[in-house]
Motif scaffolding. Structure first.
Motif, short mmCIF file in Angstrom:
data_model
loop_
_atom_site.label_atom_id
_atom_site.label_comp_id
_atom_site.label_asym_id
_atom_site.label_seq_id
_atom_site.Cartn_x
_atom_site.Cartn_y
_atom_site.Cartn_z
N VAL A 133 44.60 30.62 49.31
CA VAL A 133 45.86 31.06 48.71
C VAL A 133 46.14 30.18 47.50
CG1 VAL A 133 48.37 31.17 49.03
CG2 VAL A 133 46.86 31.98 50.84
N ARG A 134 46.30 30.81 46.36
CA ARG A 134 46.66 30.07 45.14
C ARG A 134 47.77 30.84 44.45
NH1 ARG A 134 40.84 28.54 42.21
NH2 ARG A 134 39.93 27.55 44.04
N THR A 135 48.92 30.19 44.32
CA THR A 135 50.04 30.93 43.72
C THR A 135 50.38 30.43 42.32
OG1 THR A 135 51.57 29.51 44.91
CG2 THR A 135 51.10 31.65 45.89
N GLU A 165 39.06 35.59 48.99
CA GLU A 165 38.05 34.99 49.86
C GLU A 165 37.01 34.32 48.95
OE1 GLU A 165 36.71 37.54 53.40
OE2 GLU A 165 37.48 38.96 51.94
N MET A 166 36.61 33.12 49.34
CA MET A 166 35.64 32.40 48.53
C MET A 166 34.39 32.10 49.37
SD MET A 166 36.37 29.55 45.74
CE MET A 166 37.00 28.23 46.69
N LEU A 167 33.27 32.55 48.85
CA LEU A 167 31.99 32.26 49.50
C LEU A 167 31.53 30.90 49.00
CD1 LEU A 167 30.55 35.78 48.75
CD2 LEU A 167 31.00 34.90 51.04
N TRP A 199 35.86 21.02 35.11
CA TRP A 199 35.94 19.88 36.02
C TRP A 199 36.67 20.37 37.25
CZ3 TRP A 199 33.90 15.04 35.17
CH2 TRP A 199 34.20 14.05 36.13
N TRP A 200 36.20 19.99 38.42
CA TRP A 200 36.89 20.48 39.61
C TRP A 200 37.14 19.32 40.57
CZ3 TRP A 200 39.56 24.45 41.49
CH2 TRP A 200 39.87 24.41 42.86
N GLY A 201 38.29 19.35 41.17
CA GLY A 201 38.63 18.38 42.20
C GLY A 201 39.98 18.73 42.73
N TRP A 216 31.79 32.73 39.79
CA TRP A 216 31.18 31.70 40.63
C TRP A 216 31.28 30.36 39.92
CZ3 TRP A 216 25.72 32.82 43.16
CH2 TRP A 216 25.55 32.01 44.30
N ASN A 217 31.40 29.33 40.71
CA ASN A 217 31.56 27.98 40.16
C ASN A 217 30.72 27.01 40.99
OD1 ASN A 217 32.50 25.65 39.00
ND2 ASN A 217 34.54 25.74 39.94
N ASP A 218 29.82 26.30 40.34
CA ASP A 218 29.06 25.26 41.03
C ASP A 218 29.61 23.90 40.60
OD1 ASP A 218 27.48 27.31 41.94
OD2 ASP A 218 25.66 26.70 40.88
N VAL A 219 30.14 23.16 41.57
CA VAL A 219 30.72 21.86 41.25
C VAL A 219 29.77 20.75 41.68
CG1 VAL A 219 32.77 20.38 41.47
CG2 VAL A 219 32.98 22.85 41.80
N PHE A 220 29.58 19.78 40.80
CA PHE A 220 28.70 18.65 41.12
C PHE A 220 29.56 17.43 41.38
CE2 PHE A 220 26.58 21.49 38.02
CZ PHE A 220 25.82 22.17 38.97
N VAL A 248 27.32 19.08 46.32
CA VAL A 248 27.53 20.34 45.61
C VAL A 248 28.58 21.13 46.39
CG1 VAL A 248 26.51 22.54 44.89
CG2 VAL A 248 25.20 20.40 44.67
N ASP A 249 29.54 21.69 45.64
CA ASP A 249 30.57 22.57 46.23
C ASP A 249 30.57 23.81 45.36
OD1 ASP A 249 32.96 24.01 46.28
OD2 ASP A 249 34.24 22.28 45.85
N THR A 250 30.16 24.93 45.91
CA THR A 250 30.20 26.14 45.06
C THR A 250 31.19 27.14 45.63
OG1 THR A 250 28.70 27.91 45.80
CG2 THR A 250 27.68 25.85 44.98
N GLY A 251 31.73 27.97 44.77
CA GLY A 251 32.69 28.97 45.22
C GLY A 251 32.50 30.27 44.47
N MET A 252 32.22 31.33 45.21
CA MET A 252 32.09 32.66 44.59
C MET A 252 33.22 33.55 45.10
SD MET A 252 29.10 35.48 45.12
CE MET A 252 28.22 35.63 43.58
N1 SER Z 1 36.14 24.51 44.65
C1 SER Z 1 35.56 25.20 43.56
C2 SER Z 1 36.40 26.34 43.06
O1 SER Z 1 37.35 26.69 43.67
C3 SER Z 1 34.21 25.69 43.93
O2 SER Z 1 34.16 25.98 45.26
O3 SER Z 1 36.13 26.90 42.04
#
Ligand code: SER
Length: 612
Positions: free
Chosen positions: A71-73, A89-91, A169-171, A211-215, A234-238
């Motif tokens: 959930v992102r508002t 939904e994030m894969l 950048w992701w965190g 899709w996002n691949d985070v290192f 690695v944290d990826t989200g599709m």
């Molecule tokens: N956390 C990152 C994002 O939401 C990748 O999973 O984009």
């Protein structure tokens, strides 16, 4: 491109990563388990932070794959366009200090092109361009390694965009924890560029991020500095909805099979409302309203049916977000001429669509029905009253050949009848009238000042019955309540309070003893607010309006038509009879004496304030 359903996509993704040595793990609850830094789970990383940090080993190993409800508002105002949603939904696939960039990127590429059938020509990617200067502190190099890997996959340089931290950048937002540069994959829809600056990340709709691949090589420490984590995660989200949308060639996420039954239900319900509502929206506005209803009700249903539970329509934190989603859906439903009871009907449709994947929807549907029904009824009553008042105002204006609703009148609608300013503006526009918004702000400001004076008066009057120290304790109780919310989160709600001249006693819902750190943090916050010398103001308003403003109230209590709403800066807002001090600086130092169990699931704090 294949035309997959969401069910097929989830399965394909998870088995693809299983074939690369990953273990499937269940996604987490959408209401965070142990993370007070977020109101909702916004990404798959929240429940995995301890493993990403290396604090412990994950029982399923170092390669994981999952589907996470998010959930992102933050982008709520953009909902209704082609791709923004408040729930999705994030894969994900995860490397816990196992593989790194080369594998992550080449698997992403392989899955997108070989399995989903996207052409490499449709892909544009972004990478982190680095910041600072070599040799100087804070320097983080550009991610040329990712660039080289993309090139080796056949993506030409002109479709690799090097972008700054805002983009790549992701965190965890604003807090400490694992983070790092990312590379994001966009589908170029083939639309014309909106201008020379158009690039992935531009919101015009040409490029859709899927899709996002985070290192995750860094840790953001308490000073806000990025220190090497000593691990390469690695944290990826599709995004499921966007990917399905891009694969099916649908113009928006709402035109996919995912939303089909929800949109169909919305259309079926149109015309069930009463009166003239829903007759005069333009085509574009109608489209947007349908989408907003679909999005918000899907999010609300997932929140209300969440297995962790505990979030109900209310006035603070996650409860408030939920209330806002439902109320916004109600407003748009009224515009479309959708009759009462629609929230429950849509929740049922959503439950039917998803419960084979998320059984909690079916399991918790009954409670969800009850909560939606009550909230819809409450808000409709407020709107009915407000609309009737608005109509009277509009008639009067017409009678006198005037075309502008004064700021004072708009403020009265808002202040006395709980009618949101934006609704007055909306209805006025339809009637060919304007609203003096500056006048509204002015009236609001005057009202605040006036309230302050009245509050000073009632403060003095109150002293006849209340000793000075009790008054101070009373204000301290509001600060304590606010601090508990900050430290423990929005579920730490008042259950009761009792004040004598010696101490204050405060009962609140919380399942376990507070830790020493939490108690210290609460004391620190309250004392800081006392030091900050924040004015305490009071205004008279209605319960509905106070709640709409985000005020806390004791639910289940009976309130009269008019209530006093006490605000302490923007720290606290509570419906309360008072009396209170005029400024927090009058309180003296605050100290928790005891924190103990009161009854099951309820804790009790006894606290004192020192002499000034
Ligand atoms: N956390 C990152 C994002 O939401 C990748 O999973 O984009």
């Amino acid at each position: 491109m294949k035309n997959l359903t969401a069910d097929q996509l989830r399965e394909m993704y998870l088995s693809f990563f299983e074939s690369k040595g990953h273990k499937r793990i269940p996604g987490a609850s959408v209401i965070p388990e142990n993370d007070p830094t977020v109101l909702f789970t916004t990404a798959g990383m929240h429940p995995l932070v301890p493993y990403l940090m290396g604090a412990m080993e994950h029982p399923a190993g170092t390669r994981l794959t999952d589907v996470q409800k998010c959930v992102r508002t933050g982008d709520i105002d953009e909902v209704g366009d082609a791709a923004h949603l408040t729930f999705f939904e994030m894969l994900g696939n995860w490397s816990l200090n196992d593989y790194f960039k080369k594998e992550a990127i080449s698997w992403s590429f392989e899955f997108l092109t070989k399995h989903l059938g996207f052409s490499p020509d449709q892909l544009s990617v972004t990478v982190f361009r680095g910041e600072g200067r070599e040799g100087e502190s804070g320097y983080i190099p550009a991610d040329e390694e990712a660039v080289e890997i993309w090139k080796s996959m056949g993506i030409p340089d002109e479709r690799i965009f090097r972008l700054p931290r805002e983009d790549n950048w992701w965190g965890p937002a604003g807090t400490t924890g694992p983070c790092g540069p990312d590379t994001e994959m966009f589908i170029d829809t083939g639309k014309e560029k909106c201008g020379p600056e158009c690039r992935p990340g531009c919101h015009c709709g040409k490029y859709i991020e899927i899709w996002n691949d985070v290192f995750m090589q860094y840790n953001k420490n308490a000073e806000g500095k990025f220190e090497p984590l000593g691990r390469h995660n690695v944290d990826t989200g599709m995004g499921v909805e966007r990917t399905i949308c891009m694969m099916s060639g649908a113009p928006t996420v709402y035109d996919t099979e995912i939303f089909a039954p929800i949109m169909a239900k919305i259309d079926e319900l149109r015309g069930t409302g009463s009166g003239e509502q829903g007759t005069d929206l333009g085509e574009e506005e109608t489209l947007r309203a349908r989408r907003i209803i679909a999005d918000h009700m899907r999010t609300a249903t997932f929140i209300l049916c969440d297995p962790k539970g505990g979030v109900k329509p209310g006035n603070i934190g996650a409860n408030y977000v939920l209330r806002r989603l439902i109320r916004r859906a109600v407003r748009y439903a009224r515009m479309l001429g959708i009759g009462e009871g629609f929230t429950v009907k849509l929740a049922e449709t959503i439950c039917e669509k998803y419960s084979h994947v998320y059984p909690e929807l079916k399991a918790n549907l009954e409670q969800c029905r009850i909560d939606l029904e009550a909230e819809e009824r409450r808000f409709n009553a407020t709107l009915d009253k407000g609309e009737a008042m608005y109509r009277k105002v509009a008639e009067q204006l017409k009678l006198h050949n005037q075309t502008q609703i004064s700021g004072k009148t708009a403020f009265k609608l808002y202040d006395t009848f709980g009618f949101p300013l934006e609704m007055t503006v909306e209805m006025a526009t339809k009637d060919g009238l304007t609203v003096d918004k500056e006048g509204f702000d002015e009236a609001n400001r005057k009202h605040q000042e006036l309230s302050r004076t009245t509050s000073a008066g009632s403060f003095k009057a109150g002293l006849q019955d209340n000793s000075e120290v009790v008054t101070r304790m009373h204000t301290a109780t509001h600060l304590l309540h606010a601090a508990l919310h900050k430290v423990l989160g929005p579920t730490a709600n008042q259950k009761g309070s009792n004040i004598t001249a010696e101490r204050l006693r405060f009962d609140f819902t919380w399942p376990e003893p507070m830790t020493a750190e939490q108690k210290a943090e609460v004391e620190k916050l309250v004392n800081q607010w006392i030091k900050d010398a924040i004015p305490v103001t009071k205004k008279m308003t209605t319960v509905e309006e106070a709640k709409a403003e985000g005020a806390m109230a004791l639910f289940g209590s009976k309130y009269g038509d008019q209530v006093s709403l006490y605000s302490i800066g923007d720290i606290s807002k509570e419906i309360c009879c008072g009396p209170h001090v005029e400024n927090t600086s009058e309180l003296g130092s605050f100290k928790i004496q005891k924190e103990q169990s009161s009854s099951a699931g309820v804790r009790r704090i006894k606290a004192v304030i020192g002499n000034m």
